[in-house]
Design a protein around this motif. Structure first.
Motif, PDB file in Angstrom:
ATOM      1  N   SER A  40       0.813  -1.096   0.063  1.00 26.61           N
ATOM      2  CA  SER A  40       0.060   0.085  -0.061  1.00 26.61           C
ATOM      3  C   SER A  40       0.857   1.245  -0.025  1.00 26.61           C
ATOM      4  O   SER A  40       0.564   2.331  -0.289  1.00 26.61           O
TER       5      SER A  40
ATOM      6  N   GLN B  16      -2.967  -6.240  -5.076  1.00 31.43           N
ATOM      7  CA  GLN B  16      -3.745  -5.524  -4.007  1.00 31.43           C
ATOM      8  C   GLN B  16      -3.411  -5.465  -2.733  1.00 31.43           C
ATOM      9  O   GLN B  16      -3.084  -6.854  -2.294  1.00 31.43           O
TER      10      GLN B  16
ATOM     11  N   GLN C 112      -3.128  -6.008   1.460  1.00 28.06           N
ATOM     12  CA  GLN C 112      -3.908  -6.586   2.493  1.00 28.06           C
ATOM     13  C   GLN C 112      -4.756  -5.268   2.996  1.00 28.06           C
ATOM     14  O   GLN C 112      -4.231  -4.378   3.504  1.00 28.06           O
ATOM     15  N   PRO C 113      -6.065  -5.515   3.267  1.00 17.03           N
ATOM     16  CA  PRO C 113      -6.737  -4.692   4.098  1.00 17.03           C
ATOM     17  C   PRO C 113      -6.155  -4.161   5.465  1.00 17.03           C
ATOM     18  O   PRO C 113      -5.699  -5.203   6.104  1.00 17.03           O
ATOM     19  N   GLY C 114      -6.405  -2.952   5.882  1.00 18.95           N
ATOM     20  CA  GLY C 114      -5.583  -2.561   7.244  1.00 18.95           C
ATOM     21  C   GLY C 114      -4.438  -2.178   7.314  1.00 18.95           C
ATOM     22  O   GLY C 114      -3.981  -1.542   8.198  1.00 18.95           O
ATOM     23  N   ASP C 115      -3.326  -2.535   6.261  1.00 20.21           N
ATOM     24  CA  ASP C 115      -2.098  -2.174   6.172  1.00 20.21           C
ATOM     25  C   ASP C 115      -1.069  -2.584   7.430  1.00 20.21           C
ATOM     26  O   ASP C 115      -0.107  -1.974   7.744  1.00 20.21           O
TER      27      ASP C 115
ATOM     28  N   GLY D 277      -7.843  -8.370   8.670  1.00 14.45           N
ATOM     29  CA  GLY D 277      -6.757  -6.785   8.523  1.00 14.45           C
ATOM     30  C   GLY D 277      -7.782  -5.762   8.434  1.00 14.45           C
ATOM     31  O   GLY D 277      -7.860  -4.481   9.002  1.00 14.45           O
ATOM     32  N   SER D 278      -8.915  -6.053   7.722  1.00 18.43           N
ATOM     33  CA  SER D 278      -9.859  -4.799   7.669  1.00 18.43           C
ATOM     34  C   SER D 278     -10.760  -4.793   8.994  1.00 18.43           C
ATOM     35  O   SER D 278     -10.845  -5.675   9.902  1.00 18.43           O
TER      36      SER D 278
ATOM     37  N   THR E 180     -12.332  -7.611  11.708  1.00 20.02           N
ATOM     38  CA  THR E 180     -11.658  -8.973  11.508  1.00 20.02           C
ATOM     39  C   THR E 180     -10.493  -9.398  12.562  1.00 20.02           C
ATOM     40  O   THR E 180      -9.919 -10.257  12.347  1.00 20.02           O
TER      41      THR E 180
END
Length: 164
Positions: free
Chosen positions: A123, A136, A138-141, A157-158, A161
């Motif tokens: 990201s 892409q 991973q959500p949440g970094d 990660g988001s 979760t």
């Protein structure tokens, strides 16, 4: 967010089939990292860490990194599996990404072959590629996983979760 496993299609992997504790494996996929218009890493000799509910994190051998753009910082974190991580800030010309990469200078014995290999948060990069496909993040970094069409989740990660 649902924790229900997405069934992988042909040629795909589910992160819910990855082990815990995580597994380290060699990868011959073509990994490229671009930051501020410069290829700062390019390899076919990466390693990837696979852990339940997380997309793979790719680690690049130090000799395949453009080291002149990486400056070690004072930041450190601890992973129960891999040990103490150290961080790099990446700077290319006038653009900088603080603590955007990490490595294990003295990993645990189970992850000894990961010593000094470098991972980045996708990201925070202009682009990261696996065999030509732009990943892409991973959500949440927090974990720095790389999501491609070959990986299905859902991914930890988001929001909502963290308790998985």
């Amino acid at each position: 967010m649902s924790r229900e496993r997405i069934a992988p299609g042909p040629g795909q992997e589910s992160v819910w089939d990855y082990p815990r504790p995580p597994r380290l494996e060699d990868s011959t996929k073509h990994i490229q990292i671009i930051f501020n218009g410069v290829a700062i890493a390019d390899t076919h000799r990466a390693k990837r860490v696979l852990e339940t509910s997380h997309p793979p994190v790719y680690y690049i051998p130090p000799e395949d990194i453009q080291q002149q753009y990486f400056k070690q910082t004072s930041r450190s974190t601890f992973c129960e599996w891999k040990g103490q991580a150290a961080y790099y800030t990446i700077q290319v010309n006038d653009k900088q990404a603080q603590d955007a990469a990490w490595f294990y200078p003295s990993p645990t014995s189970r992850f000894a072959s990961l010593k000094d290999y470098v991972a980045v948060y996708p990201s925070r990069m202009e682009a990261c590629y696996v065999d030509g496909e732009q990943v892409q993040p991973q959500p949440g970094d927090f974990y720095g996983g790389w999501i491609t069409k070959d990986i299905v989740g859902p991914f930890k990660g988001s929001a909502g979760t963290w308790g998985w």
